[in-house]
Motif scaffolding. Structure first.
Motif, short mmCIF file in Angstrom:
data_model
loop_
_atom_site.label_atom_id
_atom_site.label_comp_id
_atom_site.label_asym_id
_atom_site.label_seq_id
_atom_site.Cartn_x
_atom_site.Cartn_y
_atom_site.Cartn_z
N PRO B 373 0.82 -1.23 0.00
CA PRO B 373 0.00 0.00 0.00
C PRO B 373 0.85 1.27 0.00
O PRO B 373 0.48 2.26 -0.64
N VAL B 374 1.97 1.23 0.72
CA VAL B 374 2.84 2.42 0.80
C VAL B 374 3.46 2.69 -0.58
O VAL B 374 3.45 3.82 -1.08
N TYR B 375 3.98 1.62 -1.19
CA TYR B 375 4.59 1.77 -2.51
C TYR B 375 3.55 2.27 -3.52
O TYR B 375 3.82 3.15 -4.34
N THR B 376 2.34 1.69 -3.45
CA THR B 376 1.29 2.08 -4.40
C THR B 376 0.96 3.56 -4.28
O THR B 376 0.85 4.28 -5.28
N LEU B 377 0.85 4.02 -3.03
CA LEU B 377 0.53 5.44 -2.79
C LEU B 377 1.64 6.35 -3.32
O LEU B 377 1.37 7.31 -4.06
N ALA B 381 1.72 8.95 -6.46
CA ALA B 381 1.92 10.38 -6.22
C ALA B 381 3.08 10.95 -7.03
O ALA B 381 3.07 12.13 -7.39
N PHE B 382 4.09 10.14 -7.32
CA PHE B 382 5.32 10.69 -7.89
C PHE B 382 5.68 10.20 -9.29
O PHE B 382 6.47 10.83 -9.97
N ILE B 383 5.15 9.06 -9.68
CA ILE B 383 5.52 8.52 -11.00
C ILE B 383 4.33 8.69 -11.95
O ILE B 383 3.23 8.22 -11.64
N PRO B 384 4.51 9.36 -13.08
CA PRO B 384 3.39 9.53 -14.01
C PRO B 384 2.94 8.19 -14.59
O PRO B 384 3.77 7.29 -14.78
N PHE B 541 -6.41 5.21 -2.84
CA PHE B 541 -5.19 6.00 -2.75
C PHE B 541 -5.25 7.33 -3.52
O PHE B 541 -4.52 8.26 -3.22
N VAL B 542 -6.12 7.40 -4.52
CA VAL B 542 -6.04 8.50 -5.48
C VAL B 542 -6.17 9.89 -4.84
O VAL B 542 -5.30 10.75 -5.05
N PRO B 543 -7.21 10.14 -4.01
CA PRO B 543 -7.31 11.49 -3.43
C PRO B 543 -6.09 11.85 -2.59
O PRO B 543 -5.63 13.00 -2.62
N LEU B 544 -5.59 10.87 -1.85
CA LEU B 544 -4.43 11.15 -1.00
C LEU B 544 -3.18 11.41 -1.85
O LEU B 544 -2.41 12.32 -1.55
N ALA B 545 -3.02 10.62 -2.93
CA ALA B 545 -1.87 10.85 -3.82
C ALA B 545 -1.94 12.25 -4.41
O ALA B 545 -0.92 12.96 -4.50
N GLU B 546 -3.15 12.68 -4.81
CA GLU B 546 -3.31 14.03 -5.37
C GLU B 546 -2.99 15.09 -4.32
O GLU B 546 -2.37 16.11 -4.61
N ARG B 547 -3.43 14.83 -3.09
CA ARG B 547 -3.19 15.78 -2.01
C ARG B 547 -1.69 15.92 -1.73
O ARG B 547 -1.18 17.02 -1.48
N ILE B 548 -0.98 14.77 -1.78
CA ILE B 548 0.48 14.79 -1.58
C ILE B 548 1.14 15.62 -2.68
O ILE B 548 2.03 16.44 -2.43
N GLY B 552 3.26 19.85 -2.73
CA GLY B 552 4.54 20.23 -3.32
C GLY B 552 5.72 19.41 -2.84
O GLY B 552 6.87 19.85 -2.91
N LEU B 553 5.40 18.21 -2.32
CA LEU B 553 6.50 17.35 -1.89
C LEU B 553 7.36 17.00 -3.11
O LEU B 553 6.83 16.65 -4.17
N SER B 554 8.68 17.08 -2.95
CA SER B 554 9.55 16.92 -4.13
C SER B 554 9.71 15.46 -4.53
O SER B 554 9.46 14.54 -3.74
#
Lengths: 89, 614
Positions: B373-377, B381-384, B541-548, B552-554
């Protein structure tokens, strides 16, 4: 005693039959004892049943038991070809 | 109360006989070294006699930990006045292997005036192949009673029980002791005697070895054997992920339904929150792994019982040896890809203490399902979600593969490093593995063992997990009664430790999520969801990934988090089981500390590297 036709168990090819002739001093005494306890006596016939590629442990029949030994053990056990020795490889 | 002890070489059928005679349910398998501790139980037909089962040993000169247990207990038992009789098992199909040990046992018993009975086991197998064993001559040569038995069919067990009953009634009478025929022989003499007896009176012909060799010519063939190995491992992997999934869903749904019934009847809000979050949330999150442990134990049991496990160990031995491990480490490490807990149990089959220690080190770095779940999130969030090579290669899938591979390689590199810098080679055993005959697995013991293993997980790990869950809940709930996690004790701790995580670009909210994930990794997602005020983040995960993304987390911080979760040992259950299995708190504490430091340093390095490159 090492003779001209002595080879190590690790040198055996698939199907080859040999007689265990002794153990090299480089093998820890307690492992020599253990090998003798499970049947690898000097004079006992040993057959190499399987050899896998890439240096994987080989499989040997000793009496009615089958053991797999890797090179760290098998290369320290001396053997001579059995009188009726045959090899398919 | 008199005692009888059961001793013999590995894989001679001791546990099966023990279960038959006591009605208990010891684990049995067709793989050497399954019994690793001493067990005892009253004999069903002789309740006044306690039967004690020792781990297998090839000799009274022990070279492994399990053999030490057997030999030390045996030596103590010899001076125990309550010991009535020693039952020494020899596998009748491979008598040479166990006869030397049997003569050592007979000699020790004669020296201590103890009764001994030799049991030639697996007589049913000999009979099925029309092979005979000259039991009378062996008994006469050793001046010791010998009974042919079968733990599977029950053959010879009535005669055995009758003999034990007779001895138990008279064992304290000096006159009943047998002649000391072997007492004067040294070990070399015993080797000669056992060798001669096996040759003269043992089973003739090698029909059993020949039938085993035919199957080995396939399963140990360089190409066919390799293909079969990968197919079997694929099925094992599938069993962990796919076959266990419906049962895991069922457990989750039962816990959810139970929570719906119980929570409304709890009187106060605080108690309701405790029952909901700490009890059903925390305990439920660990109970959901029970089906996975059950399925994996059954599948590994099939591999052991069929005799395939020894072949898998042979195939994997060479590549794993480079990393300080042994072929027997492979199954535990593969199991660790699903869950570290059954993997740590499976490491019992690694007989070399040094290799087992290294296997314990590698298991927590295998990419377990709780990391998923952590990897998926983080990947979402970071990989297109782009594709390359005409849609064949998804970048997110590639990232998932990469992080799995990273975890496995790190595990192997850690063991390679430790095995090279550690000079302690005293307890390293050479690779000498008995190849058991192929057999059809027995379902009843397999299922019973899987049930016992699951029960053990619940009872042993449950207490520790419950305690830690309550502590984490308390810190996250008080002093403001769950109103604001940021204002809780846990939140305060997060702000205190913020300077630790700020060098990798993470603020206190991530610090709190990481802290809470030390209970179980997957808690990270739920906690982060709570911090960002997103309900049901663990399921979607989607809303949380978008929120992350919005915060502006790098990219560097995202990769650093992935690396951190790939290495850090954030699982209370794993630490609890590791402590139980290694017999000390030292190893889990050391691993927890070392992997936390390594995770932090590598994530810091990753952060700066990615920030520099991007």
């Amino acid at each position: 005693m090492t003779t001209a036709n002595t080879l190590s168990l690790w040198d055996m090819t698939r199907g080859q039959q040999c007689l265990v002739s002794g153990f090299r001093d480089s093998l820890d005494e307690r492992y020599i004892l253990r090998l003798m306890e499970i049947g690898f006596h000097p004079g006992e016939k040993v057959t190499c049943l399987n050899t896998l590629a890439f240096g994987a442990p080989k499989v040997y029949q000793i009496s009615n038991s089958v053991f797999s030994l890797d090179d760290t053990v098998a290369s320290h056990i001396d053997a001579v070809p059995a009188p009726e020795s045959n090899s398919d490889s | 109360m008199s005692k009888a002890i059961l001793i013999g070489s590995p894989n001679s059928g001791k546990s099966l006989l023990f279960n038959r005679l006591t009605g208990l349910h010891q684990k049995v398998a067709n793989f050497p070294g399954i019994t690793v501790e001493v067990s005892s139980g009253k004999m069903v037909n002789l309740p006044e006699v306690v039967l004690v089962d020792y781990p297998g040993s090839y000799s009274l000169h022990a070279i492994s930990g399990e053999e030490n247990i057997a030999v030390e207990n045996f030596e103590q038992a010899l001076v125990d006045p309550e010991l009535a009789v020693v039952l020494c098992l020899i596998d009748a199909t491979r008598i040479e292997k166990g006869l030397y040990f049997a003569t050592q046992v007979v000699r020790a018993c004669q020296q201590h005036n103890k009764h001994v009975i030799l049991l030639a086991s697996m007589m049913d197998v000999l009979r099925n192949h029309n092979i005979s064993l000259d039991i009378a001559s062996i008994a006469s040569e050793l001046n010791t009673p010998v009974i042919g038995i079968s733990g599977k069919s029950g053959e010879g067990l009535d005669a055995l029980v009758e003999k034990v009953a007779n001895i138990a009634a008279t064992y304290q009478e000096e006159a009943s002791f047998p002649a000391k025929s072997l007492a004067k022989h040294d070990d070399a003499g015993l080797r000669e005697i056992s060798h001669r007896i096996a040759k003269e009176f043992g089973p003739k012909g090698d029909i059993l070895v020949k039938s085993q060799a035919r199957l080995d010519s396939f399963f140990l063939h360089t190409w066919f054997g390799g293909a079969a190995f990968f197919l079997i491992m694929y099925l094992l992997f599938q069993s962990i992920f796919t076959w266990a999934a419906p049962a895991m869903d069922l457990v989750e749904s039962i816990i959810g339904n139970l929570a719906d019934i119980v929570i409304p009847i709890v009187p106060t809000q605080t108690l309701q929150d405790f029952v909901s979050d700490a009890l059903f949330g925390g305990i439920g999150a660990f109970l959901v792994f029970v089906p996975q442990i059950f399925v994996l134990t059954v599948v590994v049991g099939i591999l052991e019982d069929s005799g395939y496990m020894a072949r898998a160990a042979v195939i994997c031995h060479k590549p794993l040896r480079f990393f300080g491990l042994t072929g027997k480490s492979f199954i535990p490490m593969l199991s660790g890809v699903a869950c570290a807990i059954p993997a740590i149990y499976a490491a019992r089959s690694v007989d070399s203490p040094r290799a087992r220690f290294l296997t314990y080190m590698a298991i927590p770095l295998m990419p377990c399902s709780a990391r998923l779940p952590v990897y998926t999130l983080l990947i979402a969030a970071f990989i297109p979600a782009n594709f390359a090579l005409g849609g064949l290669l998804g970048l997110q899938g590639l990232a998932m593969f990469g992080i799995y591979l990273f975890g496995m390689l790190t595990g192997l590199l850690v063991t390679a490093f430790v095995s090279r810098v550690s000079s302690d080679t005293q307890d390293e055993l050479p690779f000498v593995l008995e190849m058991p005959p192929y057999r059809l697995p027995s379902w009843q013991p397999l299922l019973r063992n899987a049930w016992n293993r699951s029960k053990h997980f619940i009872t042993k790990a449950g207490a520790i997990i419950f305690t830690v869950t309550v502590v984490i809940w308390f810190l996250g709930y008080f002093p403001n009664f769950g109103e604001d996690l940021g204002a809780s004790y846990l939140g305060s701790i997060g702000k205190v430790i913020e300077p630790v995580f700020s060098p990798i670009g993470l603020d206190w909210r991530y610090g709190v999520a990481i802290l809470s994930s030390f209970l179980a990794r997957e808690v990270f997602v739920g906690t982060l969801g709570a911090m960002f005020g997103i309900e049901g983040a663990a399921d979607n995960f989607v809303p949380l990934a978008e929120r992350i993304q919005d915060t502006g987390l790098s990219l560097g911080s995202g990769f650093a988090l992935l690396v951190f979760f790939a290495i850090a040992l954030q699982c209370v259950s794993t630490l609890a089981i590791l402590s139980k299995e290694s017999g000390s708190i030292k190893l889990p504490v050391q691993l927890f500390t070392a992997y936390s430091i390594l995770a932090y340093l590598l994530s810091l390095l990753t952060y700066h590297l990615v920030e520099f490159l991007v």
